[in-house]
Scaffold this motif. Sequence first.
Motif, PDB file in Angstrom:
ATOM      1  N   ASP A   1      13.100   0.408 -46.968  1.00  0.00           N
ATOM      2  CA  ASP A   1      12.712   1.593 -46.193  1.00  0.00           C
ATOM      3  C   ASP A   1      12.455   2.820 -47.065  1.00  0.00           C
ATOM      4  OD1 ASP A   1      12.945   0.100 -43.877  1.00  0.00           O
ATOM      5  OD2 ASP A   1      14.923   0.897 -43.354  1.00  0.00           O
ATOM      6  N   CYS A   2      13.284   2.999 -48.069  1.00  0.00           N
ATOM      7  CA  CYS A   2      13.196   4.242 -48.847  1.00  0.00           C
ATOM      8  C   CYS A   2      12.392   4.132 -50.128  1.00  0.00           C
ATOM      9  CB  CYS A   2      14.592   4.736 -49.227  1.00  0.00           C
ATOM     10  SG  CYS A   2      15.380   3.776 -50.555  1.00  0.00           S
ATOM     11  N   CYS A   3      12.366   2.958 -50.697  1.00  0.00           N
ATOM     12  CA  CYS A   3      12.049   2.966 -52.118  1.00  0.00           C
ATOM     13  C   CYS A   3      11.013   1.952 -52.598  1.00  0.00           C
ATOM     14  CB  CYS A   3      13.333   2.730 -52.909  1.00  0.00           C
ATOM     15  SG  CYS A   3      14.699   3.810 -52.418  1.00  0.00           S
ATOM     16  N   VAL A   4      10.554   1.056 -51.742  1.00  0.00           N
ATOM     17  CA  VAL A   4       9.602   0.036 -52.177  1.00  0.00           C
ATOM     18  C   VAL A   4       8.277   0.242 -51.444  1.00  0.00           C
ATOM     19  CG1 VAL A   4       9.084  -2.438 -52.299  1.00  0.00           C
ATOM     20  CG2 VAL A   4      11.428  -1.641 -52.669  1.00  0.00           C
ATOM     21  N   THR A   5       7.211   0.394 -52.231  1.00  0.00           N
ATOM     22  CA  THR A   5       5.861   0.512 -51.684  1.00  0.00           C
ATOM     23  C   THR A   5       5.077  -0.724 -52.093  1.00  0.00           C
ATOM     24  OG1 THR A   5       5.904   2.922 -51.905  1.00  0.00           O
ATOM     25  CG2 THR A   5       3.738   1.884 -51.675  1.00  0.00           C
ATOM     26  N   LEU A   6       4.445  -1.351 -51.118  1.00  0.00           N
ATOM     27  CA  LEU A   6       3.568  -2.477 -51.412  1.00  0.00           C
ATOM     28  C   LEU A   6       2.143  -1.959 -51.447  1.00  0.00           C
ATOM     29  CD1 LEU A   6       5.112  -5.254 -49.110  1.00  0.00           C
ATOM     30  CD2 LEU A   6       5.690  -4.670 -51.483  1.00  0.00           C
ATOM     31  N   GLY A   7       1.474  -2.173 -52.570  1.00  0.00           N
ATOM     32  CA  GLY A   7       0.091  -1.742 -52.731  1.00  0.00           C
ATOM     33  C   GLY A   7      -0.852  -2.913 -52.538  1.00  0.00           C
ATOM     34  N   PHE A   8      -1.773  -2.766 -51.601  1.00  0.00           N
ATOM     35  CA  PHE A   8      -2.666  -3.869 -51.233  1.00  0.00           C
ATOM     36  C   PHE A   8      -4.098  -3.686 -51.722  1.00  0.00           C
ATOM     37  CE2 PHE A   8       0.685  -3.665 -47.989  1.00  0.00           C
ATOM     38  CZ  PHE A   8       1.132  -4.974 -47.993  1.00  0.00           C
ATOM     39  N   ASN A   9      -4.381  -2.648 -52.511  1.00  0.00           N
ATOM     40  CA  ASN A   9      -5.761  -2.317 -52.849  1.00  0.00           C
ATOM     41  C   ASN A   9      -6.268  -2.908 -54.157  1.00  0.00           C
ATOM     42  OD1 ASN A   9      -6.077  -0.781 -50.509  1.00  0.00           O
ATOM     43  ND2 ASN A   9      -5.152   0.997 -51.486  1.00  0.00           N
ATOM     44  N   ALA A  10      -5.405  -3.414 -55.008  1.00  0.00           N
ATOM     45  CA  ALA A  10      -5.822  -3.887 -56.331  1.00  0.00           C
ATOM     46  C   ALA A  10      -6.097  -5.389 -56.327  1.00  0.00           C
ATOM     47  CB  ALA A  10      -4.745  -3.569 -57.354  1.00  0.00           C
ATOM     48  N   LEU A  11      -7.174  -5.749 -57.023  1.00  0.00           N
ATOM     49  CA  LEU A  11      -7.529  -7.167 -57.161  1.00  0.00           C
ATOM     50  C   LEU A  11      -7.352  -7.666 -58.591  1.00  0.00           C
ATOM     51  CD1 LEU A  11     -10.820  -7.167 -55.050  1.00  0.00           C
ATOM     52  CD2 LEU A  11      -8.531  -7.914 -54.330  1.00  0.00           C
ATOM     53  N   ASP A  12      -7.225  -6.736 -59.542  1.00  0.00           N
ATOM     54  CA  ASP A  12      -7.114  -7.101 -60.950  1.00  0.00           C
ATOM     55  C   ASP A  12      -6.330  -6.024 -61.683  1.00  0.00           C
ATOM     56  OD1 ASP A  12      -8.900  -4.967 -61.163  1.00  0.00           O
ATOM     57  OD2 ASP A  12     -10.614  -6.230 -61.645  1.00  0.00           O
ATOM     58  N   THR A  13      -6.198  -6.179 -62.992  1.00  0.00           N
ATOM     59  CA  THR A  13      -5.389  -5.240 -63.785  1.00  0.00           C
ATOM     60  C   THR A  13      -5.954  -3.828 -63.747  1.00  0.00           C
ATOM     61  OG1 THR A  13      -4.689  -7.067 -65.196  1.00  0.00           O
ATOM     62  CG2 THR A  13      -4.370  -4.845 -66.057  1.00  0.00           C
ATOM     63  N   ARG A  14      -7.267  -3.694 -63.824  1.00  0.00           N
ATOM     64  CA  ARG A  14      -7.884  -2.361 -63.742  1.00  0.00           C
ATOM     65  C   ARG A  14      -7.609  -1.749 -62.367  1.00  0.00           C
ATOM     66  NH1 ARG A  14     -13.124  -2.904 -65.973  1.00  0.00           N
ATOM     67  NH2 ARG A  14     -12.049  -2.483 -67.904  1.00  0.00           N
ATOM     68  N   GLY A  15      -7.689  -2.553 -61.318  1.00  0.00           N
ATOM     69  CA  GLY A  15      -7.370  -2.079 -59.973  1.00  0.00           C
ATOM     70  C   GLY A  15      -5.912  -1.684 -59.840  1.00  0.00           C
ATOM     71  N   ASN A  16      -5.011  -2.435 -60.499  1.00  0.00           N
ATOM     72  CA  ASN A  16      -3.592  -2.061 -60.518  1.00  0.00           C
ATOM     73  C   ASN A  16      -3.421  -0.664 -61.107  1.00  0.00           C
ATOM     74  OD1 ASN A  16      -2.660  -5.407 -61.553  1.00  0.00           O
ATOM     75  ND2 ASN A  16      -2.558  -4.570 -59.491  1.00  0.00           N
TER      76      ASN A  16
END
Length: 175
Positions: free
Chosen positions: A87-102
């Motif tokens: 709830d407080c501290c973990v964000t899941l990022g769904f936008n990256a497909l590769d290392t540059r996107g990360n």
Amino acid sequence: MFRRLISVLLVAWALGFLWFAVALPRPAPVSRTDAIVVPTGSGGRIARGLEVLQSGAAEQMLVTGVDPAVQPAEFQAEFAVPQRLMDCCVTLGFNALDTRGNARETAQWMDERGYTSLRLVTADWHMRRAAAELADQLPSNISILRDAVRSEVSLWTLFLEYHKWLAVWTLQALK
């Protein structure tokens, strides 16, 4: 003259690959940073990030490059993340497909939070390129602590990653 140049380049390439394969980055001791960033990929990365987060060494953790089909509850169950931490501290990022996107996703996430330091947690063989891509996307005032997760990597993976890293390094040197 042309043969000498080719020979010198070939020797430099071979010595570079040897260095790349033998001197893999190592884990970092736990120390304080604003955030932890974990690109998805080989095993051990997320577990290491959660371990550091639970130790109190960072405020938040971004897991970048998560498959859009993954639901937060699935992630939480898979890695046994306590609800309060999720709830407080973990964000899941769904936008990256590769290392540059990360790197782009991380730069935006860091900017939104005003953070100035991060711990990058990724596989030892992936660390150099991931850190280079991050450094290219982040402002120069943001420090990156490299925390490599040891792996049992194949020679083929090292060969491919060496060439990807060389490409990134070369493009950045030409800027």
